[in-house]
Design an enzyme around this catalytic site. Sequence first.
Site, PDB file in Angstrom:
ATOM      1  N   THR A 187      79.182 -46.392  15.830  1.00 38.79           N
ATOM      2  CA  THR A 187      77.812 -46.629  16.263  1.00 38.79           C
ATOM      3  C   THR A 187      76.990 -45.391  16.806  1.00 38.79           C
ATOM      4  OG1 THR A 187      78.057 -49.057  16.566  1.00 38.79           O
ATOM      5  CG2 THR A 187      76.115 -48.002  17.379  1.00 38.79           C
ATOM      6  N   ARG A 215      76.936 -60.825   9.339  1.00 42.42           N
ATOM      7  CA  ARG A 215      77.750 -60.568  10.696  1.00 42.42           C
ATOM      8  C   ARG A 215      76.956 -59.544  11.524  1.00 42.42           C
ATOM      9  NH1 ARG A 215      79.362 -55.583  13.485  1.00 42.42           N
ATOM     10  NH2 ARG A 215      81.058 -56.242  15.014  1.00 42.42           N
ATOM     11  N   GLY A 217      76.989 -57.268  15.255  1.00 41.86           N
ATOM     12  CA  GLY A 217      77.767 -56.902  16.165  1.00 41.86           C
ATOM     13  C   GLY A 217      76.954 -56.513  17.308  1.00 41.86           C
ATOM     14  N   ASP A 218      77.331 -55.796  18.467  1.00 38.90           N
ATOM     15  CA  ASP A 218      76.444 -55.840  19.647  1.00 38.90           C
ATOM     16  C   ASP A 218      75.376 -54.766  19.772  1.00 38.90           C
ATOM     17  OD1 ASP A 218      78.272 -53.533  19.444  1.00 38.90           O
ATOM     18  OD2 ASP A 218      78.484 -53.159  21.705  1.00 38.90           O
ATOM     19  N   GLY A 239      82.027 -49.300  19.088  1.00 40.49           N
ATOM     20  CA  GLY A 239      83.293 -49.837  19.013  1.00 40.49           C
ATOM     21  C   GLY A 239      82.808 -51.390  18.468  1.00 40.49           C
ATOM     22  N   GLY A 241      81.952 -54.641  18.439  1.00 41.89           N
ATOM     23  CA  GLY A 241      80.864 -55.403  18.963  1.00 41.89           C
ATOM     24  C   GLY A 241      81.363 -56.794  19.487  1.00 41.89           C
TER      25      GLY A 241
HETATM   26  N1  GLY Z   1      79.307 -51.746  17.833  1.00 39.22           N
HETATM   27  C1  GLY Z   1      78.857 -51.840  16.527  1.00 39.22           C
HETATM   28  C2  GLY Z   1      79.508 -52.897  15.810  1.00 39.22           C
HETATM   29  O1  GLY Z   1      80.370 -53.759  16.189  1.00 39.22           O
HETATM   30  O2  GLY Z   1      78.859 -53.334  14.647  1.00 39.22           O
END
Ligand code: GLY
Length: 339
Positions: A187, A215, A217-218, A239, A241
């Site tokens: 990311t 999906r 992520g964070d 990393g 998420g």
């Molecule tokens: N940190 C990015 C993701 O998990 O997609």
Amino acid sequence: MSTNTHATHGTILASGEIKDWIIERGTEMLRNGTSAADVAEQVARDVEDDADDHSVGFSGLPNCLGMVECDASFMDGATLNAGAVGALVDFRHPISVARAVMQRTLHILLVGDGAARFAREIKAEPRTMLTPTAEAIWWERLQALGIDQDALNILRGGGAIQNSPAQIQGAIDLANQCLNFRKGSDTMNVIVRDATGHIVSAVTTSGIAWKYPSRLGDSPIIGAGNYADNRFGAAACMGLGELTIRHGSSLRAVMALQLGQSLATAGQSTMLDLWHMQKRLGGATVWHNQSADPWIRMLLMDANGNCGAYSTAKENLTYKVQRTNEAAPTQFDAWSVHN
Ligand code: GLY
């Protein structure tokens, strides 16, 4: 870097993977009086255009069915206003769409078809984000699992495959098998503080490669992958998420600063706590079949512009810092729970 000597300068704290010229251009903008928000957006846009980076924007690796779905978020530490998009397909600058969500709606997060509709309404620039290079990386992994074009067509149509060598019947099996492959969890994070103390954080990603469609992520989740508050500081994560969403890592780190912890203590304690959570989760993450541990790297800046990065990775991860009184970014090693 625990003193206040940096407070009078503008600062860019960025992922170590970001090319120096992108950070230098952002720093020059800060020197010229451009707002922290405009600088953060520009740095993120430049990374989104970088075809060498397969984890962000153009040339990002696609989901398990071959579609590049981008997530991005933008947070203004002066107002605590934020905007984000998730699973946005085929727009050149997801970060600008995220910022526009903040500026033009009463919402924070738009996803999927609604995010694309919003992007069209604001006349965001469309772009085919899947490149031949990224497609080849994605397809090689599917072929290794015995998926051919006929099988892919069945999956894209929502049907079930019969007699697949890797016992893949649907997209659930495909994503779970492909995610065992480590490449693609990455990311772009940037935190910008101008000389007046205004902090803005921006995060943009194509997410984990071969993920299940839609999906998130964070990166688009405020408090997980991104958080900024001028009064205390800002954090942004890279990393897996699924870990930081469970943990609320970015908000936790900024709250640690709020409670009076030093930058280093806040960053280290947040990552140690996440690491303990990960151990308690055991096999409950999406990486349940892989031998290597998934990891997180968090950038952290305090209200005075002191910078650091903290991780749970065994491998060496880096970050870059440039201040307006410096000619070029400096690269540093992130602190790790394994050091
Ligand atoms: N940190 C990015 C993701 O998990 O997609």
